[in-house]
Design a protein around this motif. Structure first.
Motif, PDB file in Angstrom:
ATOM      1  N   ASP A 299     -67.890  -2.493 -38.386  1.00  0.00           N
ATOM      2  CA  ASP A 299     -67.606  -2.180 -39.790  1.00  0.00           C
ATOM      3  C   ASP A 299     -68.953  -2.107 -40.522  1.00  0.00           C
ATOM      4  N   PRO A 300     -69.270  -0.984 -41.140  1.00  0.00           N
ATOM      5  CA  PRO A 300     -70.584  -0.837 -41.785  1.00  0.00           C
ATOM      6  C   PRO A 300     -70.906  -1.924 -42.817  1.00  0.00           C
ATOM      7  N   ALA A 301     -69.936  -2.364 -43.579  1.00  0.00           N
ATOM      8  CA  ALA A 301     -70.189  -3.394 -44.603  1.00  0.00           C
ATOM      9  C   ALA A 301     -70.534  -4.736 -43.951  1.00  0.00           C
ATOM     10  N   VAL A 302     -69.801  -5.104 -42.905  1.00  0.00           N
ATOM     11  CA  VAL A 302     -70.073  -6.357 -42.187  1.00  0.00           C
ATOM     12  C   VAL A 302     -71.438  -6.275 -41.526  1.00  0.00           C
ATOM     13  N   ALA A 303     -71.724  -5.153 -40.875  1.00  0.00           N
ATOM     14  CA  ALA A 303     -73.020  -4.975 -40.204  1.00  0.00           C
ATOM     15  C   ALA A 303     -74.169  -5.095 -41.204  1.00  0.00           C
ATOM     16  N   GLN A 304     -74.001  -4.527 -42.386  1.00  0.00           N
ATOM     17  CA  GLN A 304     -75.067  -4.593 -43.388  1.00  0.00           C
ATOM     18  C   GLN A 304     -75.286  -6.016 -43.873  1.00  0.00           C
ATOM     19  N   ARG A 305     -74.198  -6.761 -44.092  1.00  0.00           N
ATOM     20  CA  ARG A 305     -74.345  -8.159 -44.530  1.00  0.00           C
ATOM     21  C   ARG A 305     -75.037  -8.998 -43.458  1.00  0.00           C
ATOM     22  N   ALA A 306     -74.718  -8.747 -42.181  1.00  0.00           N
ATOM     23  CA  ALA A 306     -75.373  -9.480 -41.086  1.00  0.00           C
ATOM     24  C   ALA A 306     -76.857  -9.135 -41.035  1.00  0.00           C
ATOM     25  N   ARG A 307     -77.179  -7.853 -41.153  1.00  0.00           N
ATOM     26  CA  ARG A 307     -78.594  -7.445 -41.162  1.00  0.00           C
ATOM     27  C   ARG A 307     -79.332  -8.084 -42.338  1.00  0.00           C
ATOM     28  N   ASP A 308     -78.698  -8.057 -43.506  1.00  0.00           N
ATOM     29  CA  ASP A 308     -79.339  -8.609 -44.703  1.00  0.00           C
ATOM     30  C   ASP A 308     -79.650 -10.101 -44.552  1.00  0.00           C
ATOM     31  N   LEU A 309     -78.772 -10.837 -43.879  1.00  0.00           N
ATOM     32  CA  LEU A 309     -78.998 -12.271 -43.692  1.00  0.00           C
ATOM     33  C   LEU A 309     -80.276 -12.529 -42.903  1.00  0.00           C
ATOM     34  N   TYR A 310     -80.509 -11.725 -41.885  1.00  0.00           N
ATOM     35  CA  TYR A 310     -81.648 -11.968 -40.998  1.00  0.00           C
ATOM     36  C   TYR A 310     -82.879 -11.140 -41.342  1.00  0.00           C
ATOM     37  N   ARG A 311     -82.792 -10.277 -42.336  1.00  0.00           N
ATOM     38  CA  ARG A 311     -83.943  -9.453 -42.712  1.00  0.00           C
ATOM     39  C   ARG A 311     -84.839 -10.275 -43.642  1.00  0.00           C
ATOM     40  N   CYS A 312     -85.843 -10.881 -43.066  1.00  0.00           N
ATOM     41  CA  CYS A 312     -86.756 -11.688 -43.868  1.00  0.00           C
ATOM     42  C   CYS A 312     -88.073 -11.854 -43.110  1.00  0.00           C
ATOM     43  N   ALA A 313     -89.135 -12.049 -43.858  1.00  0.00           N
ATOM     44  CA  ALA A 313     -90.444 -12.267 -43.253  1.00  0.00           C
ATOM     45  C   ALA A 313     -90.609 -13.730 -42.835  1.00  0.00           C
ATOM     46  N   GLU A 314     -89.916 -14.617 -43.521  1.00  0.00           N
ATOM     47  CA  GLU A 314     -89.987 -16.043 -43.218  1.00  0.00           C
ATOM     48  C   GLU A 314     -88.609 -16.514 -42.782  1.00  0.00           C
ATOM     49  N   PRO A 315     -88.552 -17.516 -41.897  1.00  0.00           N
ATOM     50  CA  PRO A 315     -87.234 -18.035 -41.509  1.00  0.00           C
ATOM     51  C   PRO A 315     -86.488 -18.568 -42.729  1.00  0.00           C
ATOM     52  N   PRO A 316     -85.159 -18.376 -42.763  1.00  0.00           N
ATOM     53  CA  PRO A 316     -84.384 -18.886 -43.902  1.00  0.00           C
ATOM     54  C   PRO A 316     -84.424 -20.412 -43.973  1.00  0.00           C
ATOM     55  N   ARG A 317     -84.035 -20.946 -45.108  1.00  0.00           N
ATOM     56  CA  ARG A 317     -84.067 -22.393 -45.354  1.00  0.00           C
ATOM     57  C   ARG A 317     -83.279 -23.172 -44.302  1.00  0.00           C
ATOM     58  N   TRP A 318     -82.143 -22.630 -43.862  1.00  0.00           N
ATOM     59  CA  TRP A 318     -81.302 -23.341 -42.906  1.00  0.00           C
ATOM     60  C   TRP A 318     -81.883 -23.312 -41.504  1.00  0.00           C
ATOM     61  N   TYR A 319     -82.999 -22.588 -41.300  1.00  0.00           N
ATOM     62  CA  TYR A 319     -83.591 -22.441 -39.966  1.00  0.00           C
ATOM     63  C   TYR A 319     -83.973 -23.783 -39.360  1.00  0.00           C
ATOM     64  N   GLN A 320     -84.321 -24.759 -40.193  1.00  0.00           N
ATOM     65  CA  GLN A 320     -84.723 -26.062 -39.676  1.00  0.00           C
ATOM     66  C   GLN A 320     -83.587 -26.735 -38.895  1.00  0.00           C
ATOM     67  N   TYR A 321     -82.338 -26.353 -39.149  1.00  0.00           N
ATOM     68  CA  TYR A 321     -81.202 -26.934 -38.450  1.00  0.00           C
ATOM     69  C   TYR A 321     -80.751 -26.080 -37.266  1.00  0.00           C
ATOM     70  N   PHE A 322     -81.410 -24.962 -37.059  1.00  0.00           N
ATOM     71  CA  PHE A 322     -81.025 -23.994 -36.032  1.00  0.00           C
ATOM     72  C   PHE A 322     -81.429 -24.515 -34.666  1.00  0.00           C
ATOM     73  N   ARG A 323     -80.480 -24.561 -33.765  1.00  0.00           N
ATOM     74  CA  ARG A 323     -80.763 -24.963 -32.397  1.00  0.00           C
ATOM     75  C   ARG A 323     -80.511 -23.781 -31.495  1.00  0.00           C
ATOM     76  N   GLY A 324     -81.492 -23.405 -30.766  1.00  0.00           N
ATOM     77  CA  GLY A 324     -81.366 -22.252 -29.894  1.00  0.00           C
ATOM     78  C   GLY A 324     -82.649 -21.462 -29.922  1.00  0.00           C
ATOM     79  N   PRO A 325     -82.626 -20.267 -29.367  1.00  0.00           N
ATOM     80  CA  PRO A 325     -83.838 -19.450 -29.350  1.00  0.00           C
ATOM     81  C   PRO A 325     -84.323 -19.178 -30.769  1.00  0.00           C
ATOM     82  N   PRO A 326     -85.637 -19.064 -30.943  1.00  0.00           N
ATOM     83  CA  PRO A 326     -86.161 -18.810 -32.292  1.00  0.00           C
ATOM     84  C   PRO A 326     -85.709 -17.462 -32.826  1.00  0.00           C
ATOM     85  N   ILE A 327     -85.564 -17.389 -34.133  1.00  0.00           N
ATOM     86  CA  ILE A 327     -85.215 -16.135 -34.800  1.00  0.00           C
ATOM     87  C   ILE A 327     -86.513 -15.360 -35.001  1.00  0.00           C
ATOM     88  N   PRO A 328     -86.610 -14.139 -34.464  1.00  0.00           N
ATOM     89  CA  PRO A 328     -87.847 -13.380 -34.639  1.00  0.00           C
ATOM     90  C   PRO A 328     -88.116 -13.073 -36.108  1.00  0.00           C
TER      91      PRO A 328
END
Length: 113
Positions: free
Chosen positions: A49-78
């Motif tokens: 769904d284009p709207a869902v895909a865009q919201r997912a892209r927007d969440l991860y489109r950043c130069a710096e890891p998001p604030r919640w990244y400190q709680y992220f367990r798993g491979p690093p977010i590029p």
């Protein structure tokens, strides 16, 4: 007794982890004191769904890891500009996106009178 204010019940209705992931959920917040559902979210997050895909892209489109990244367990977010496209290919990143949207929906639901 745990004296919980809310108990969260989740039912997975659809799950397709690869090649354009899709997650269907029914999430209910139940008040043990009132013995009733006080908030719920029922939805399908389909990355085709284009709207869902865009919201997912927007969440991860950043130069710096998001604030919640400190709680992220798993491979690093590029942070090299690839994370927004990986969000639609990585089951873990897509699931994290869905969880964030569910949590936001539960928190922003209007209170019952």
């Amino acid at each position: 007794h745990f004296h919980a204010d809310v108990v969260i019940h989740v039912a997975i209705t659809q799950y397709l982890p690869y090649t354009r992931p899709r997650v269907g959920l029914v999430v209910q917040a139940i008040s043990p004191q009132e013995a009733k559902v006080v908030a719920s979210v029922d939805g399908l997050w389909d990355s085709s769904d284009p709207a869902v895909a865009q919201r997912a892209r927007d969440l991860y489109r950043c130069a710096e890891p998001p604030r919640w990244y400190q709680y992220f367990r798993g491979p690093p977010i590029p942070t090299d500009g690839r994370a927004d496209e990986l969000a639609l290919e990585s089951p873990m990143l897509f699931q994290r996106f869905v969880c964030r949207e569910v949590a936001q929906a539960l928190v922003t639901l209007p209170s019952a009178p």
